[in-house]
Design a protein around this motif. Structure first.
Motif, PDB file in Angstrom:
ATOM      1  N   ARG A  23      34.687  40.641  42.224  1.00 23.49           N
ATOM      2  CA  ARG A  23      35.937  40.183  42.841  1.00 23.49           C
ATOM      3  C   ARG A  23      36.250  38.748  42.448  1.00 23.49           C
ATOM      4  O   ARG A  23      37.399  38.378  42.238  1.00 23.49           O
ATOM      5  N   ASP A  26      37.698  38.706  39.095  1.00 21.92           N
ATOM      6  CA  ASP A  26      39.049  39.262  39.095  1.00 21.92           C
ATOM      7  C   ASP A  26      40.083  38.305  39.687  1.00 21.92           C
ATOM      8  O   ASP A  26      41.255  38.643  39.774  1.00 21.92           O
ATOM      9  N   ASP A  28      40.043  36.996  42.865  1.00 20.39           N
ATOM     10  CA  ASP A  28      40.265  37.192  44.298  1.00 20.39           C
ATOM     11  C   ASP A  28      40.114  35.855  45.033  1.00 20.39           C
ATOM     12  O   ASP A  28      39.010  35.311  45.137  1.00 20.39           O
TER      13      ASP A  28
END
Length: 337
Positions: A23, A26, A28
């Motif tokens: 995450r 990515d 996040d």
């Protein structure tokens, strides 16, 4: 083959280490904030998880531009960083700004304050602003900043700007965690640079005289010329780089493209001479020792019996009834040293 012990590691919110790294990679933002909160935590169980996290993200770090910026209060650091950051994000970079403020352990710091000072970067989707932890010694704050820097790099930020308040020993601490150290200065009364210290000049890679705008433009350029002359009597940190002195205006976005070009030129010079990798390797070793010292001090103070006696000894040293050397001789054996 035995299972990787990291497979069983989970973050305090229950997220697996692998999931957290995925995450984070990515982009996040919520996970980024959680990971930074984790590496800033002083809880022993959190520290163990943080160590596993930092080891897991290590392959995704090290490629960012690490830039330190300092200057006395009022020099215009926030305005300059805000404008420089906007310029960089407009050029396709992702910018993280980390603040190292040893005074925050007294004032408590303020996330809102940091974001208000850099209003445009605060709302820029390609930027991220994080203040220093609100407690601990400068060494502890600096250690957390190094760890936060790695988390930001793993999250895809390719420029990390570390801002220091410009007082005490914070300049040295920041210069030892970045690739290039920029000192912002003000033209003061007459033609002298205001508030700039010889020690700071000695560790500066680039000097920028700020507020070279309006009626102040000529004075800033004269001050830059004087600073260039002053640098001739100092020995540069590297034989491959002589610190340039620029006149800039963070407010009017004057000279900031030139400043970034100098930062890029410094990076090129350090890489071609192999000093870049050597400097980073040395920083890693210093970071290890700084964290070890902090951990040992933490263990010392965590022992109730030793901690109580330390408070008494500290009071005696403060009162002048016990010499610091004698105090150390009494405390060290209690810790097996």
């Amino acid at each position: 083959m035995p299972d990787d012990p990291r497979d069983s590691v989970t973050l305090p919110d229950g997220t697996s280490l692998e999931g957290a790294v995925s995450r984070l990679r990515d982009g996040d933002r919520a996970m980024l904030a959680r990971c930074i909160t984790l590496v800033e935590s002083r809880r022993p169980d959190h520290r163990r998880v943080a160590a596993a996290l930092l080891q897991a993200i290590l392959p995704y770090t090290g490629e960012a531009w690490r830039v330190g910026i300092t200057g006395v209060p009022g020099v215009g650091k926030s305005t300059t960083i805000d404008q420089l950051g906007v310029n960089l994000t407009a050029g396709g970079h992702r910018v993280a700004v980390l603040a190292v403020d040893p005074s925050s352990q007294r004032t408590g710091g303020s996330i809102l304050g940091d974001k208000t000072r850099m209003a445009r970067l605060a709302v820029d989707p390609s930027a991220f602003i994080r203040p220093s932890p609100a407690s601990g010694t400068l060494g502890g704050v600096a250690a957390r900043t190094r760890e936060t820097m790695l988390v930001c790099e793993a999250a895809g930020f390719d420029v990390v700007i570390v801002e220091t308040v410009g007082t005490g020993q914070s300049e040295t601490a920041v210069s030892e965690m970045v690739d290039v150290f920029v000192v912002l200065a003000l033209p003061g009364a007459g033609d002298e640079l205001q508030g700039i210290k010889k020690g700071v000049l000695e560790i500066a890679d680039i000097i920028a005289v700020n507020k070279a705008d309006g009626d102040n433009a000529d004075r800033a350029r004269r001050a830059a010329a004087e600073c260039r002359a002053a640098l001739h009597i100092l020995t540069p940190q590297s034989r491959h780089w002589s610190p340039p002195v620029l006149a800039v205006s963070g407010r009017d976005n004057v000279g900031l493209d030139d400043l970034w070009e100098k930062i890029a030129a410094h990076r090129d010079a350090m890489k071609s001479s192999h000093e870049f990798d050597e400097r980073r390797a040395d920083q890693q070793v210093r970071w290890m020792w700084a964290m070890l010292e902090e951990r040992l001090l933490g263990l010392l103070r965590a022992d109730p019996e030793i901690s109580a006696r330390i408070d008494e000894i500290e009071a005696q040293v403060h009162a002048g009834t016990l010499a610091p050397t004698a105090a150390v001789e009494e405390i060290a054996p209690k810790f097996g040293a």
